[in-house]
Design an enzyme around this catalytic site. Structure first.
Site, short mmCIF file in Angstrom:
data_model
loop_
_atom_site.label_atom_id
_atom_site.label_comp_id
_atom_site.label_asym_id
_atom_site.label_seq_id
_atom_site.Cartn_x
_atom_site.Cartn_y
_atom_site.Cartn_z
N PRO A 10 0.80 -1.23 0.00
CG PRO A 10 -0.78 -1.54 1.68
CD PRO A 10 0.45 -2.14 1.09
CG ASN A 11 -0.37 4.33 1.21
OD1 ASN A 11 -1.26 4.95 0.63
ND2 ASN A 11 -0.57 3.73 2.36
NE ARG A 18 3.84 6.81 1.66
CZ ARG A 18 3.99 5.60 2.17
NH1 ARG A 18 4.39 4.60 1.40
NH2 ARG A 18 3.74 5.37 3.43
CE1 TYR A 23 8.56 5.65 3.31
CE2 TYR A 23 6.95 7.42 3.05
CZ TYR A 23 7.43 6.32 3.75
OH TYR A 23 6.79 5.89 4.89
CG ASN A 73 8.56 -1.45 0.68
OD1 ASN A 73 7.92 -1.58 1.72
ND2 ASN A 73 9.18 -0.32 0.36
CB ALA A 76 1.62 0.36 6.83
CD GLU A 97 10.44 -6.85 5.84
OE1 GLU A 97 10.62 -7.99 6.33
OE2 GLU A 97 9.84 -5.93 6.44
CG HIS A 99 10.94 -1.59 5.09
ND1 HIS A 99 9.57 -1.50 4.90
CD2 HIS A 99 11.17 -2.79 5.65
CE1 HIS A 99 9.00 -2.60 5.34
NE2 HIS A 99 9.95 -3.41 5.80
CB SER A 101 12.12 5.28 5.48
OG SER A 101 11.14 4.35 5.94
NE ARG A 106 9.54 6.98 8.82
CZ ARG A 106 8.62 6.69 7.90
NH1 ARG A 106 8.79 5.67 7.07
NH2 ARG A 106 7.54 7.43 7.81
NE ARG A 110 6.49 5.02 10.07
CZ ARG A 110 5.44 5.10 9.24
NH1 ARG A 110 5.19 4.11 8.41
NH2 ARG A 110 4.66 6.15 9.25
C1 DQA Z 1 8.10 1.70 4.10
C2 DQA Z 1 8.12 1.92 5.61
C3 DQA Z 1 6.75 1.63 6.21
O1 DQA Z 1 6.78 1.86 7.61
C4 DQA Z 1 5.70 2.53 5.59
O2 DQA Z 1 4.43 2.20 6.10
C5 DQA Z 1 5.70 2.47 4.11
C6 DQA Z 1 7.01 2.52 3.44
C7 DQA Z 1 9.45 2.09 3.45
O3 DQA Z 1 9.69 1.66 2.34
O4 DQA Z 1 10.24 2.81 4.07
O5 DQA Z 1 4.68 2.45 3.45
O6 DQA Z 1 7.87 0.33 3.83
#
Ligand code: DQA
Length: 144
Positions: A10-11, A18, A23, A73, A76, A97, A99, A101, A106, A110
């Site tokens: 998501p997102n 974003r 990011y 990735n 959340a 996996e 991420h 960030s 953070r 997370r």
């Molecule tokens: C993320 C980190 C997650 O905590 C966040 O919800 C994301 C992006 C990252 O790529 O840093 O959607 O996965």
């Protein structure tokens, strides 16, 4: 032809606009191209999937048992994506996996990933480079 699954949750389809201060400015299309370029040296191709819902991500995993490895990735869903974790537990190849960030720098919500214990490894905090490094790791690990 060997294929790598690149799964984004998501997102992550709105990367570029974003929260670029967190990011980065690369779009998901940029990232997909860079991973595709990285694995091309091995003659591999990319199956890139981004979905907003956990169920659709699970379908993508279940449809990808024929791929040689996955870069995931979960966004959340790292926090409580138990169904996605179960799907990946049945995925027969290694997955990394990623991420963008540094999640440990953070908010505390997370700091836990339900996927990490079953991943071959995790790369956090290196921005878009993390996806390419994950691709390199899969190429090292794969037996094909
Ligand atoms: C993320 C980190 C997650 O905590 C966040 O919800 C994301 C992006 C990252 O790529 O840093 O959607 O996965």
């Amino acid at each position: 032809m060997a294929e790598v699954l690149l799964l984004n949750g998501p997102n992550l389809g709105i990367l570029g606009i974003r929260q670029p201060e967190i990011y980065g400015t690369q779009t998901l299309a940029d990232i997909e191209k860079s991973v595709a370029d990285e694995i091309a040296e091995r003659g591999w191709t990319l199956r890139a999937v981004q979905r907003e819902s956990e169920g659709e991500l699970i379908h993508a995993v279940q449809d990808a048992y024929d791929t040689v490895g996955a870069i995931v990735n979960p966004g959340a869903l790292m926090i409580a994506g138990w169904s996605l974790r179960d799907a990946l537990a049945s995925y027969p190849q290694p997955f990394v996996e990623v991420h963008l960030s540094n999640v440990w720098a953070r908010e505390t919500f997370r700091h836990e990933s339900v996927l990490a214990p079953i991943a071959s490894g995790a790369i956090v905090g290196l921005g878009a480079l993390g996806y390419r490094l994950a691709a390199r790791a899969l190429m090292e690990m794969a037996e094909v």
